[in-house]
Design a protein around this motif. Structure first.
Motif, PDB file in Angstrom:
ATOM      1  N   SER A 141      43.306  43.440  40.304  1.00  0.00           N
ATOM      2  CA  SER A 141      43.935  42.388  41.575  1.00  0.00           C
ATOM      3  C   SER A 141      45.272  42.124  41.706  1.00  0.00           C
ATOM      4  O   SER A 141      45.725  42.487  42.612  1.00  0.00           O
ATOM      5  CB  SER A 141      42.800  41.299  41.660  1.00  0.00           C
ATOM      6  OG  SER A 141      41.555  41.321  41.935  1.00  0.00           O
ATOM      7  N   LEU A 142      45.735  41.775  40.706  1.00  0.00           N
ATOM      8  CA  LEU A 142      47.113  41.455  40.503  1.00  0.00           C
ATOM      9  C   LEU A 142      48.053  42.860  40.878  1.00  0.00           C
ATOM     10  O   LEU A 142      48.942  42.780  41.464  1.00  0.00           O
ATOM     11  CB  LEU A 142      47.471  40.842  39.206  1.00  0.00           C
ATOM     12  CG  LEU A 142      48.980  40.199  39.077  1.00  0.00           C
ATOM     13  CD1 LEU A 142      49.283  39.148  40.123  1.00  0.00           C
ATOM     14  CD2 LEU A 142      49.173  39.795  37.917  1.00  0.00           C
ATOM     15  N   PHE A 150      42.821  43.738  49.617  1.00  0.00           N
ATOM     16  CA  PHE A 150      41.764  43.630  48.330  1.00  0.00           C
ATOM     17  C   PHE A 150      42.144  43.217  47.163  1.00  0.00           C
ATOM     18  O   PHE A 150      41.204  42.794  46.666  1.00  0.00           O
ATOM     19  CB  PHE A 150      41.504  45.328  48.412  1.00  0.00           C
ATOM     20  CG  PHE A 150      40.682  46.167  49.247  1.00  0.00           C
ATOM     21  CD1 PHE A 150      39.583  45.780  49.867  1.00  0.00           C
ATOM     22  CD2 PHE A 150      41.292  47.197  49.839  1.00  0.00           C
ATOM     23  CE1 PHE A 150      39.065  46.253  50.829  1.00  0.00           C
ATOM     24  CE2 PHE A 150      40.719  48.057  50.918  1.00  0.00           C
ATOM     25  CZ  PHE A 150      39.419  47.631  51.416  1.00  0.00           C
ATOM     26  N   GLY A 151      43.396  42.909  47.058  1.00  0.00           N
ATOM     27  CA  GLY A 151      43.894  42.302  45.703  1.00  0.00           C
ATOM     28  C   GLY A 151      43.393  40.782  45.826  1.00  0.00           C
ATOM     29  O   GLY A 151      42.937  40.133  44.911  1.00  0.00           O
ATOM     30  N   VAL A 152      43.703  40.207  46.944  1.00  0.00           N
ATOM     31  CA  VAL A 152      43.121  38.821  47.186  1.00  0.00           C
ATOM     32  C   VAL A 152      41.793  38.621  47.175  1.00  0.00           C
ATOM     33  O   VAL A 152      41.324  37.485  46.790  1.00  0.00           O
ATOM     34  CB  VAL A 152      43.910  38.337  48.345  1.00  0.00           C
ATOM     35  CG1 VAL A 152      43.597  37.051  49.067  1.00  0.00           C
ATOM     36  CG2 VAL A 152      45.646  38.156  48.457  1.00  0.00           C
ATOM     37  N   SER A 181      46.933  45.308  42.374  1.00  0.00           N
ATOM     38  CA  SER A 181      46.853  45.882  43.717  1.00  0.00           C
ATOM     39  C   SER A 181      47.766  44.972  44.627  1.00  0.00           C
ATOM     40  O   SER A 181      48.234  45.572  45.528  1.00  0.00           O
ATOM     41  CB  SER A 181      45.525  45.373  44.201  1.00  0.00           C
ATOM     42  OG  SER A 181      45.178  45.844  45.356  1.00  0.00           O
ATOM     43  N   ILE A 182      47.931  43.784  44.309  1.00  0.00           N
ATOM     44  CA  ILE A 182      48.803  43.157  45.205  1.00  0.00           C
ATOM     45  C   ILE A 182      50.230  43.476  45.165  1.00  0.00           C
ATOM     46  O   ILE A 182      50.888  43.490  46.150  1.00  0.00           O
ATOM     47  CB  ILE A 182      48.565  41.390  44.976  1.00  0.00           C
ATOM     48  CG1 ILE A 182      47.223  40.859  45.379  1.00  0.00           C
ATOM     49  CG2 ILE A 182      49.841  40.636  45.441  1.00  0.00           C
ATOM     50  CD1 ILE A 182      46.687  39.470  45.022  1.00  0.00           C
ATOM     51  N   GLY A 239      39.797  40.411  45.589  1.00  0.00           N
ATOM     52  CA  GLY A 239      39.343  40.622  44.322  1.00  0.00           C
ATOM     53  C   GLY A 239      39.318  39.241  43.397  1.00  0.00           C
ATOM     54  O   GLY A 239      38.548  39.021  42.826  1.00  0.00           O
ATOM     55  N   LEU A 240      40.527  38.566  43.819  1.00  0.00           N
ATOM     56  CA  LEU A 240      40.802  37.439  43.171  1.00  0.00           C
ATOM     57  C   LEU A 240      39.647  36.338  43.451  1.00  0.00           C
ATOM     58  O   LEU A 240      39.163  35.766  42.523  1.00  0.00           O
ATOM     59  CB  LEU A 240      41.975  36.763  43.385  1.00  0.00           C
ATOM     60  CG  LEU A 240      43.258  37.624  42.657  1.00  0.00           C
ATOM     61  CD1 LEU A 240      44.750  36.975  43.254  1.00  0.00           C
ATOM     62  CD2 LEU A 240      43.266  37.326  41.066  1.00  0.00           C
ATOM     63  N   VAL A 254      36.980  37.576  40.402  1.00  0.00           N
ATOM     64  CA  VAL A 254      37.681  36.979  39.200  1.00  0.00           C
ATOM     65  C   VAL A 254      37.480  35.375  39.220  1.00  0.00           C
ATOM     66  O   VAL A 254      37.024  34.691  38.000  1.00  0.00           O
ATOM     67  CB  VAL A 254      39.258  36.971  39.496  1.00  0.00           C
ATOM     68  CG1 VAL A 254      39.970  36.056  38.061  1.00  0.00           C
ATOM     69  CG2 VAL A 254      39.463  38.513  39.223  1.00  0.00           C
ATOM     70  N   ALA A 275      39.403  42.529  35.909  1.00  0.00           N
ATOM     71  CA  ALA A 275      39.372  42.164  37.133  1.00  0.00           C
ATOM     72  C   ALA A 275      40.635  41.540  37.737  1.00  0.00           C
ATOM     73  O   ALA A 275      41.378  41.875  38.816  1.00  0.00           O
ATOM     74  CB  ALA A 275      38.399  41.323  37.719  1.00  0.00           C
ATOM     75  N   PHE A 276      41.265  40.595  37.054  1.00  0.00           N
ATOM     76  CA  PHE A 276      42.185  39.856  37.319  1.00  0.00           C
ATOM     77  C   PHE A 276      43.511  40.846  37.371  1.00  0.00           C
ATOM     78  O   PHE A 276      44.252  40.794  38.476  1.00  0.00           O
ATOM     79  CB  PHE A 276      42.434  39.139  36.194  1.00  0.00           C
ATOM     80  CG  PHE A 276      44.011  38.231  36.472  1.00  0.00           C
ATOM     81  CD1 PHE A 276      44.224  37.352  37.616  1.00  0.00           C
ATOM     82  CD2 PHE A 276      45.021  38.141  35.617  1.00  0.00           C
ATOM     83  CE1 PHE A 276      45.433  36.637  37.908  1.00  0.00           C
ATOM     84  CE2 PHE A 276      46.166  37.492  35.723  1.00  0.00           C
ATOM     85  CZ  PHE A 276      46.349  36.729  36.956  1.00  0.00           C
TER      86      PHE A 276
END
Length: 81
Positions: free
Chosen positions: A15-16, A36-38, A18-19, A40-41, A45, A11-12
């Protein structure tokens, strides 16, 4: 490696990724990728990581109660001299 570690790591990284893709790629939806990355974090995460780290620990040990404040003051007096 425990399954919770693997899930948190995946998941980390997702997300990373995606960012980073949102920052690097010049597409119409790059801001959505960053968002969406933020999300997700913060929504996936961080709670998974917190659950793993706090599992089996008593939260009262980390709260500022009168007993814990007294212990802290006593430890400061002992370490001062």
């Amino acid at each position: 490696m425990k399954p919770i570690h693997i899930i948190t790591l995946i998941a980390f990284l997702a997300s990373l990724g995606s960012i980073v893709c949102g920052l690097i790629l010049e597409v119409d939806y790059s801001e959505k990728l960053i968002g969406f990355g933020v999300l997700g974090l913060f929504l996936v995460v961080f709670p998974l990581f917190s659950y793993y780290r706090w599992k089996g620990k008593d939260a009262k040990d980390y709260m500022l109660t009168k007993e814990n404040l007294a212990k802290m003051r006593e430890n400061q007096r002992e370490n001062k001299y």
